[in-house]
Design a protein around this motif. Structure first.
Motif, mmCIF file in Angstrom:
data_model
loop_
_atom_site.group_PDB
_atom_site.id
_atom_site.type_symbol
_atom_site.label_atom_id
_atom_site.label_comp_id
_atom_site.label_asym_id
_atom_site.label_seq_id
_atom_site.Cartn_x
_atom_site.Cartn_y
_atom_site.Cartn_z
ATOM 1 N N ALA A 5 0.836 -1.203 0.000
ATOM 2 C CA ALA A 5 0.000 0.000 0.000
ATOM 3 C C ALA A 5 0.872 1.255 0.000
ATOM 4 C CB ALA A 5 -0.930 -0.005 1.217
ATOM 5 N N ASN A 6 1.896 1.225 0.828
ATOM 6 C CA ASN A 6 2.790 2.374 0.937
ATOM 7 C C ASN A 6 3.430 2.707 -0.418
ATOM 8 O OD1 ASN A 6 3.990 4.383 2.469
ATOM 9 N ND2 ASN A 6 5.792 3.139 2.925
ATOM 10 N N LEU A 7 3.945 1.673 -1.100
ATOM 11 C CA LEU A 7 4.561 1.897 -2.414
ATOM 12 C C LEU A 7 3.543 2.443 -3.416
ATOM 13 C CD1 LEU A 7 6.693 -1.375 -2.832
ATOM 14 C CD2 LEU A 7 7.548 0.948 -2.422
ATOM 15 N N LEU A 8 2.348 1.891 -3.383
ATOM 16 C CA LEU A 8 1.324 2.305 -4.349
ATOM 17 C C LEU A 8 0.868 3.739 -4.095
ATOM 18 C CD1 LEU A 8 -0.608 -1.078 -4.363
ATOM 19 C CD2 LEU A 8 0.451 -0.042 -6.391
ATOM 20 N N TYR A 9 0.674 4.094 -2.832
ATOM 21 C CA TYR A 9 0.286 5.479 -2.521
ATOM 22 C C TYR A 9 1.383 6.453 -2.963
ATOM 23 C CZ TYR A 9 -3.638 3.954 0.483
ATOM 24 O OH TYR A 9 -4.800 3.417 0.964
ATOM 25 N N GLU A 10 2.620 6.092 -2.684
ATOM 26 C CA GLU A 10 3.729 6.962 -3.101
ATOM 27 C C GLU A 10 3.672 7.200 -4.605
ATOM 28 O OE1 GLU A 10 7.429 5.255 -1.817
ATOM 29 O OE2 GLU A 10 7.162 5.971 0.258
ATOM 30 N N HIS A 11 3.453 6.104 -5.324
ATOM 31 C CA HIS A 11 3.390 6.209 -6.774
ATOM 32 C C HIS A 11 2.208 7.084 -7.203
ATOM 33 C CE1 HIS A 11 3.942 5.376 -10.913
ATOM 34 N NE2 HIS A 11 2.997 4.460 -11.035
ATOM 35 N N ALA A 12 1.064 6.881 -6.579
ATOM 36 C CA ALA A 12 -0.127 7.682 -6.922
ATOM 37 C C ALA A 12 0.124 9.165 -6.656
ATOM 38 C CB ALA A 12 -1.332 7.191 -6.120
ATOM 39 N N LEU A 13 0.791 9.453 -5.546
ATOM 40 C CA LEU A 13 1.061 10.853 -5.214
ATOM 41 C C LEU A 13 2.090 11.479 -6.162
ATOM 42 C CD1 LEU A 13 -0.590 10.253 -2.588
ATOM 43 C CD2 LEU A 13 1.020 11.771 -1.413
ATOM 44 N N ASN A 14 2.930 10.627 -6.761
ATOM 45 C CA ASN A 14 3.856 11.133 -7.777
ATOM 46 C C ASN A 14 3.140 11.453 -9.085
ATOM 47 O OD1 ASN A 14 6.168 11.173 -6.267
ATOM 48 N ND2 ASN A 14 6.719 9.050 -6.764
ATOM 49 N N LEU A 15 2.101 10.690 -9.373
ATOM 50 C CA LEU A 15 1.373 10.907 -10.622
ATOM 51 C C LEU A 15 0.459 12.132 -10.549
ATOM 52 C CD1 LEU A 15 0.304 7.250 -11.564
ATOM 53 C CD2 LEU A 15 2.195 8.600 -12.496
ATOM 54 N N GLU A 16 -0.105 12.356 -9.369
ATOM 55 C CA GLU A 16 -1.027 13.482 -9.193
ATOM 56 C C GLU A 16 -0.850 14.059 -7.799
ATOM 57 O OE1 GLU A 16 -5.296 13.541 -10.220
ATOM 58 O OE2 GLU A 16 -4.914 11.611 -11.192
ATOM 59 N N THR A 17 -1.116 15.342 -7.670
ATOM 60 C CA THR A 17 -1.039 15.957 -6.344
ATOM 61 C C THR A 17 -2.330 15.662 -5.595
ATOM 62 O OG1 THR A 17 0.214 17.702 -7.403
ATOM 63 C CG2 THR A 17 -0.496 18.087 -5.136
ATOM 64 N N LEU A 18 -2.255 14.692 -4.713
ATOM 65 C CA LEU A 18 -3.474 14.252 -4.023
ATOM 66 C C LEU A 18 -3.522 14.723 -2.578
ATOM 67 C CD1 LEU A 18 -3.473 10.557 -5.316
ATOM 68 C CD2 LEU A 18 -4.834 12.449 -6.213
ATOM 69 N N ALA A 19 -2.339 14.895 -1.997
ATOM 70 C CA ALA A 19 -2.248 15.304 -0.587
ATOM 71 C C ALA A 19 -0.803 15.700 -0.350
ATOM 72 C CB ALA A 19 -2.641 14.155 0.324
ATOM 73 N N SER A 20 -0.518 16.239 0.847
ATOM 74 C CA SER A 20 0.858 16.683 1.070
ATOM 75 C C SER A 20 1.788 15.509 1.338
ATOM 76 C CB SER A 20 0.913 17.695 2.210
ATOM 77 O OG SER A 20 0.340 17.132 3.363
ATOM 78 N N ASN A 21 1.274 14.398 1.799
ATOM 79 C CA ASN A 21 2.121 13.208 1.943
ATOM 80 C C ASN A 21 1.256 11.956 1.977
ATOM 81 O OD1 ASN A 21 1.288 12.632 4.742
ATOM 82 N ND2 ASN A 21 2.427 14.518 5.219
ATOM 83 N N VAL A 22 1.919 10.828 1.932
ATOM 84 C CA VAL A 22 1.214 9.550 1.855
ATOM 85 C C VAL A 22 0.264 9.371 3.034
ATOM 86 C CG1 VAL A 22 1.555 7.062 2.150
ATOM 87 C CG2 VAL A 22 2.857 8.302 0.418
ATOM 88 N N THR A 59 6.764 1.784 -13.246
ATOM 89 C CA THR A 59 6.801 1.737 -11.773
ATOM 90 C C THR A 59 5.748 0.779 -11.251
ATOM 91 O OG1 THR A 59 7.471 4.046 -11.806
ATOM 92 C CG2 THR A 59 6.757 3.164 -9.695
ATOM 93 N N LEU A 60 4.562 0.893 -11.828
ATOM 94 C CA LEU A 60 3.482 0.009 -11.411
ATOM 95 C C LEU A 60 3.837 -1.447 -11.693
ATOM 96 C CD1 LEU A 60 0.659 -0.212 -10.245
ATOM 97 C CD2 LEU A 60 -0.276 0.209 -12.538
ATOM 98 N N ALA A 61 4.437 -1.696 -12.849
ATOM 99 C CA ALA A 61 4.843 -3.063 -13.195
ATOM 100 C C ALA A 61 5.864 -3.582 -12.186
ATOM 101 C CB ALA A 61 5.422 -3.094 -14.610
ATOM 102 N N ALA A 62 6.781 -2.705 -11.774
ATOM 103 C CA ALA A 62 7.814 -3.130 -10.818
ATOM 104 C C ALA A 62 7.203 -3.436 -9.446
ATOM 105 C CB ALA A 62 8.881 -2.046 -10.687
ATOM 106 N N ILE A 63 6.238 -2.611 -9.022
ATOM 107 C CA ILE A 63 5.574 -2.873 -7.736
ATOM 108 C C ILE A 63 4.829 -4.212 -7.805
ATOM 109 C CG2 ILE A 63 3.767 -2.081 -6.143
ATOM 110 C CD1 ILE A 63 4.473 0.813 -6.960
ATOM 111 N N ALA A 64 4.170 -4.445 -8.950
ATOM 112 C CA ALA A 64 3.434 -5.705 -9.114
ATOM 113 C C ALA A 64 4.390 -6.894 -9.047
ATOM 114 C CB ALA A 64 2.681 -5.697 -10.440
ATOM 115 N N GLU A 65 5.527 -6.755 -9.703
ATOM 116 C CA GLU A 65 6.481 -7.861 -9.746
ATOM 117 C C GLU A 65 6.990 -8.195 -8.347
ATOM 118 O OE1 GLU A 65 9.833 -7.202 -12.283
ATOM 119 O OE2 GLU A 65 10.601 -9.237 -11.976
ATOM 120 N N LYS A 66 7.316 -7.163 -7.599
ATOM 121 C CA LYS A 66 7.786 -7.374 -6.225
ATOM 122 C C LYS A 66 6.679 -8.007 -5.370
ATOM 123 C CE LYS A 66 9.242 -4.833 -2.095
ATOM 124 N NZ LYS A 66 8.146 -5.319 -1.250
ATOM 125 N N SER A 67 5.469 -7.488 -5.520
ATOM 126 C CA SER A 67 4.363 -7.962 -4.688
ATOM 127 C C SER A 67 4.003 -9.407 -4.997
ATOM 128 C CB SER A 67 3.131 -7.080 -4.903
ATOM 129 O OG SER A 67 3.454 -5.722 -4.680
#
Lengths: 333, 95, 256
Positions: free
Chosen positions: C55-72, C125-133
């Protein structure tokens, strides 16, 4: 560590007879200890040495397992994902350490089932510190900083104790616990350097946790039941008071750096002793908590009993399945 | 209370290839598969393992310390089994 | 800053993946110190660690793609209930070990299908997170599958508890394979393959496991339940959030 009592039944019987009160065995055994020999699972040993170790190691194991609960109180409410992960990993380590220690105690011939039964029935004790509540997040910081800090001071000498399986378990435990105190201190540091309400929360927690942490080293040497024989057997290498002093001397400067105040008006550096003088510990509280379970002792045991009872049908199912299937490991190691 | 359907298993870990397996401790489990997974969860939380062995504790045969003298002492004086027993002329290297 | 809702379907989808992992991790972490056996306590905590880590990795990635909040943490731990997009399954309670195992087995086997569809994603990035998970997921499936068999084919009591767990949880599996507009957009853009095509295969895999597990049957239910992906949750999530968001909401903006 070996985890099994590797003696055969015949060997057990033979040793129990000779070990009961055989003066020659006691003397020979003490000679081995004095020579710095490490005692291993199958070695002949006085029954009293065996019983003392079973009691001490299993209490230590119980404390690890019960000790998961006060911290577990904050797992679902941890303030950030990072803190949640760290806390989970730390509590999981404690479960692991409990299991390493039960393993070590099992080498002495007592089964984990029996030891756990003693815990759940209230017969066996666990460390008084885990009867204290953790009402605020700051307590997760002080538990790591003080409780794990005190535990490390207690445990490092045990890495060289005379019983091999226990010493080996402690080596592993100490190695893994090195991060526990740091993460706690990091939480307290963040709060002490954060907003005023955070610093106040940290100070309030320190006020509550300080004295109970000092009690973790056990009664003062004058009142300690088992100390001298245990030191003779090299199960214990330093007295309670020596270890307590070591902990205080290490911890006071850590509080000062953060601008936190140790809640002891009598605390003062003694130049001659090169150590801190400190105030009187409330031993009435210690004995009361030990006997009555203090604020949370009852609920801790209730939680452990519930976990165990909820596991009964699971263990039975797994056993029944194994009997039906005689499973082997599917994949080669 | 006692769960007679669960057994004690000893756990051995190879920390990396090239080293032999070393005893790590034990787990309680109902069978070898759950023992293996529990051993993985308990003893390899920090990437300690390249391989795991599991054996039922009751299957281990251990020597009796009482027999130590007859089992192990006789080999103590066979010094001719060790290379240091032999003298080699000066100047001979790498033997 | 205020929380922003994802604009792009890619970000919305990543948040959905993250919410699934977070909420199930949160559920599992409730068991820490309370599992039916100490070895299982460690195993369930491992699952929680894996999932919250994902979850942490995915939120970080989402926040990099769009400004959703000031931090994860602000994003993960302060949204209002209907801004969480996890499926209903992951919020179901830890009724007993049978429920925990069935929920895990359904979710992990589904997650494997879902994450394999990301391995060829144009989002590297998403592919890499999936591979690790996927490595973590493989282990979770092995452990959960083992317990499906042991509980299903164990004792009368364990089998009855498994029947109850299937009866309660099977109804949430339809949602896992729903193809909504968000997923369709990702399939179109090449961010994910269409794993919903695997639904039938997944179901037959489940049936196979059920039959090995003391000949369990999928319950005969009239309606699959869904809504989590759209933020329409049942009674469970609110209680989960109450604990999970406690510190962030009580002390907004502070670091811990």
């Amino acid at each position: 560590m070996y985890s099994t009592d590797l003696r055969t039944d015949t060997e057990k019987k033979a040793q129990a007879v000779t070990a009961s009160e055989d003066a020659a065995l006691w003397e020979a055994f003490q000679k081995r200890i004095d020579a710095g020999d490490i005692i291993e699972a199958k070695d002949a040993m006085p029954e009293k040495y065996r019983a003392t170790l079973v009691r001490q190691i299993s209490q230590h194991a119980h404390s690890e397992i019960v000790g998961m609960l006060p911290e577990g109180n904050w797992v679902t409410r941890a303030p950030s994902l990072k803190r949640k992960l760290i806390l989970l990993a730390k509590i999981q380590d404690e479960a692991g350490h409990g299991l390493y220690l039960y393993s070590a105690a099992e080498t002495l011939g007592r089964s984990r089932d029996d030891m756990v039964a003693d815990l759940l029935s209230g017969k066996a004790k666990f460390s008084t510190i885990f009867t204290y509540p953790t009402p605020t997040w700051a307590d997760i910081g002080t538990v790591g900083w003080l409780v794990d800090g005190a535990a490390i001071v207690n445990q490092i000498p045990l890495c060289r104790c005379s019983y091999g399986p226990y010493a080996r378990a402690m080596v592993r435990v100490c190695k893994e616990e090195s991060f526990h105190q740091r993460q706690g201190y990091e939480i307290v540091t963040t709060m002490a350097r954060g907003a005023p309400e955070q610093k106040a929360m940290a100070q309030e927690s320190l006020n509550r946790m300080w004295w109970p942490s000092l009690m973790m080293f056990g009664p003062s040497d004058a009142a300690s039941l088992h100390s001298s024989q245990n030191m003779k057997w090299n199960i214990k290498r330093h007295s309670n008071d020596v270890l307590r002093q070591r902990f205080i001397d290490a911890t006071v400067p850590q509080a000062e750096i953060l601008g936190l105040t140790i809640p002891d008006p009598d605390l003062v550096w003694n130049k001659e002793r090169e150590a801190y003088d400190f105030g009187e510990i409330n031993w009435d509280e210690f004995w009361a908590v030990l006997k009555d379970g203090g604020q949370c002792g009852k609920s801790r045991l209730r939680a452990r009993r519930a976990a165990h009872d909820n596991g009964t049908w699971v263990r039975e199912a797994a056993g029944a399945y194994a009997k039906k299937h005689k499973t082997r490991v599917g994949k080669a190691a | 209370m006692s769960d007679k359907n669960w057994f004690l298993y000893e756990v051995f870990i190879r920390s990396k290839n090239g080293l032999s397996h070393k005893h790590a401790g034990s787990v309680h489990a109902s069978d070898t598969e759950t023992a293996l997974l529990s051993a993985r969860d308990l003893y390899t939380r920090r990437g300690e393992a390249a391989s795991l062995w599991i054996i039922k504790s009751s299957d281990i045969i251990a020597s009796d310390p009482k027999d130590d003298s007859e089992l192990f002492d006789p080999s103590d004086d066979k010094i001719y089994r060790h290379p240091t027993f032999y003298s080699v002329p000066n100047g001979v290297k790498n033997m | 800053m205020a929380i922003h809702i994802p604009n792009k379907p890619e970000t919305a989808y990543i948040v959905r993946l993250a919410d699934n992992a977070l909420i199930l991790g949160q559920r599992l972490s409730e068991m820490c110190g309370h599992a039916p056996e100490m070895e299982l306590d460690i195993a369930l905590t491992n699952f929680a660690l894996d999932l919250i880590g994902q979850a942490n990795l995915l939120y970080e990635h989402a926040l990099n793609l769009e400004t959703l909040a000031s931090n994860v943490d602000e994003f993960a731990l302060t949204r209002s209930l209907d801004d969480y997009h996890n499926c209903l399954l992951v919020a179901q309670p830890n009724v007993d070990f049978a429920h925990i195992i069935v929920r895990q087995y359904f979710f992990s086997t589904f997650q494997k299908t879902q994450y394999e569809a990301l391995l060829g994603s144009n989002d590297k990035t998403l592919a890499a997170i999936a591979e690790k998970s996927l490595k973590e997921i493989a282990y979770q499936i092995r452990l959960a599958h083992g317990w499906m068999l042991r509980l299903g084919d164990g004792t009368e009591e364990s089998r009855a508890r498994m029947v109850d767990a299937l009866d309660c949880l099977w109804r949430y599996t339809g949602e896992l394979f729903e193809k909504d507009s968000t997923l369709s957009a990702l399939i179109k853009s090449g961010a994910s393959a269409d794993f919903t095509l695997e639904y039938k295969n997944w179901q037959s895999e489940m049936m196979k496991t059920f039959s090995q597990a003391g000949d369990l049957q999928a319950p005969d239910i009239l309606q699959m339940l869904s809504g989590g992906h759209d933020g329409q949750h049942d009674e469970n999530l609110g209680h989960i959030l109450k604990g999970m968001q406690y510190m962030q909401l009580k002390y907004p903006g502070l670091q811990w």
